[in-house]
Design an enzyme around this catalytic site. Structure first.
Site, PDB file in Angstrom:
ATOM      1  N   CYS A 115      -1.327  -4.283   7.017  1.00 15.63           N
ATOM      2  CA  CYS A 115      -1.750  -2.703   6.982  1.00 15.63           C
ATOM      3  C   CYS A 115      -3.000  -2.088   7.278  1.00 15.63           C
ATOM      4  CB  CYS A 115      -0.946  -2.895   5.836  1.00 15.63           C
ATOM      5  SG  CYS A 115      -0.998  -0.741   6.280  1.00 15.63           S
TER       6      CYS A 115
ATOM      7  N   CYS B 102      -3.516   0.929   4.973  1.00 15.61           N
ATOM      8  CA  CYS B 102      -3.502   0.189   3.437  1.00 15.61           C
ATOM      9  C   CYS B 102      -4.396  -0.260   3.154  1.00 15.61           C
ATOM     10  CB  CYS B 102      -1.707  -0.727   2.978  1.00 15.61           C
ATOM     11  SG  CYS B 102      -0.454   0.054   4.303  1.00 15.61           S
ATOM     12  N   ASP B 103      -4.828  -0.642   3.732  1.00 21.62           N
ATOM     13  CA  ASP B 103      -6.086  -2.506   2.577  1.00 21.62           C
ATOM     14  C   ASP B 103      -7.240  -2.119   3.887  1.00 21.62           C
ATOM     15  OD1 ASP B 103      -4.080  -2.742   1.383  1.00 21.62           O
ATOM     16  OD2 ASP B 103      -3.245  -4.827   2.864  1.00 21.62           O
TER      17      ASP B 103
END
Ligand code: NAP
Length: 322
Positions: free
Chosen positions: A139, A142-143
């Site tokens: 992701c 997200c990261d």
């Protein structure tokens, strides 16, 4: 210790809260079916993990995936859909009324719409699991921000991989896409954007055999699939974008699934059990778009409504005949 469960009869239970599930909720709520939606602990489906959505009609300037899903949810709630952020743990579709169980209780329903979507696939190679969250991710939204000014690798050749690679150029000093073939599966517009981006490089005909590093990722072991040659490739992060697996583990013995685990639906909404309907990526090997999932959610809700009408009419007739 005996665990008490509440048993409530519902007309429609919807499992899943991506575009398919929440569109089904809008339609079912507007048909006065008072739907109960089990949205999962992480509601909103895959669009919660994506950045800008440019191809959902009605948003000419694009919209962020999570913002779009908040709008879907608000629209369903406006018409009275009850949305619970819990995961369904098991179902029993072998007899009527159908049973849907969560950690909070068991519920009975006359119809169920399954819209559980699909989840990102992993490569299943050595080092991948150990280094998850330490360089390995599925992701970018997200990261990605953890890898500012780092060398980032993306694996895959589809639209998701191009989208991730383009997004990651905001953070990384360089983004390398590693793809197992010599051309991309991605749509033309996404492929052109990625291939013409100055920060993105491509390594073709190559697979990742191992993720290296301890305690954080420092590189990858690569193999050229044409020559068989192996090499080590220094990089700080690996984002895997190689497609999705349908979320059907709780339906294994309940509904007909195809070889890849997708729910079989001859007409797009019905399943092998009369009264259980399906919508979205969980039965869609081909299109997997937010808009096709939303359309499928609409169809499933309309079919569930028709099914209920027939069922409830038959029950009234039987009661009158007695
Ligand atoms: P996809 O189209 O199935 O692409 C998966 C990619 O991963 C393919 O290039 C595949 O290689 C590669 N791959 C699969 N297994 C692999 C493995 N074990 N090792 C290495 N590579 C592997 O999946 P997707 O990109 O997630 O897209 C799914 C659907 O969503 C598509 O319909 C896509 O158009 C849509 N989508 C659209 C957008 C957008 O329009 N902005 C964004 C994201 C997704 P091969 O090419 O060799 O098979």
């Amino acid at each position: 210790m005996r665990v008490e469960t509440s048993v409530t009869m519902e007309r429609v239970i919807i499992i899943g809260s991506g575009p398919a599930g929440l569109t089904a909720a809008v339609y079912a709520a507007r048909a006065n079916l008072n739907p109960l939606v089990f949205a999962g602990g992480l509601y909103g489906g895959q669009l919660m993990l994506t950045t800008e959505v440019e191809n959902f009609p009605g948003f000419p300037d694009g919209i962020m995936g999570p913002d779009l899903m908040i709008k879907f949810r608000e629209q369903a709630e406006r018409f009275g859909a009850r949305i619970e952020n819990v995961d369904v743990t098991s179902v029993d579709f072998s007899k009527r009324p159908f049973t849907v169980s969560t950690s909070e209780g068991s519920y009975q329903a006359k119809t169920v719409i399954v819209a559980t979507g699909a989840s990102a696939r992993w490569l299943e190679i050595p080092g991948e699991e150990k280094l998850r969250g330490r360089g390995v991710s599925t992701c970018a939204t997200c990261d990605g921000a953890f890898f500012r000014d780092k060398h980032i690798v993306v694996v895959g050749g589809g639209d998701s991989a191009m989208e991730e690679a383009l997004f990651l150029t905001r953070f990384g000093s360089k983004v390398t896409v590693i793809h197992r073939r010599d051309h991309l599966r991605a749509s033309k517009i996404m492929a052109e954007r990625a291939t013409s981006h100055e920060k993105i490089a491509f390594v073709w005909n190559t697979v990742v055999d191992e993720v290296l590093g301890d305690p954080v990722m420092t590189g990858l072991k690569l193999r050229n699939v044409e020559t068989g040659e192996t090499s080590e490739f220094a990089a700080d992060a690996l984002f895997i974008a190689i497609g999705h697996t349908p979320n059907t583990s709780i339906f294994q013995d309940q509904l007909d699934l195809d070889e890849a685990g997708y729910i079989v639906s001859p007409d797009g909404t019905s399943t092998s059990v009369d009264g259980i309907f399906v919508a979205g990526d969980v039965s869609d090997l081909r299109y997997k778009q937010a808009i096709t999932a939303a359309g499928a959610g609409c169809k499933a809700a309309m079919d569930a409504e028709k099914h209920l009408e027939a069922l409830e009419f038959a029950m009234r007739e039987t009661a009158t005949a007695r």
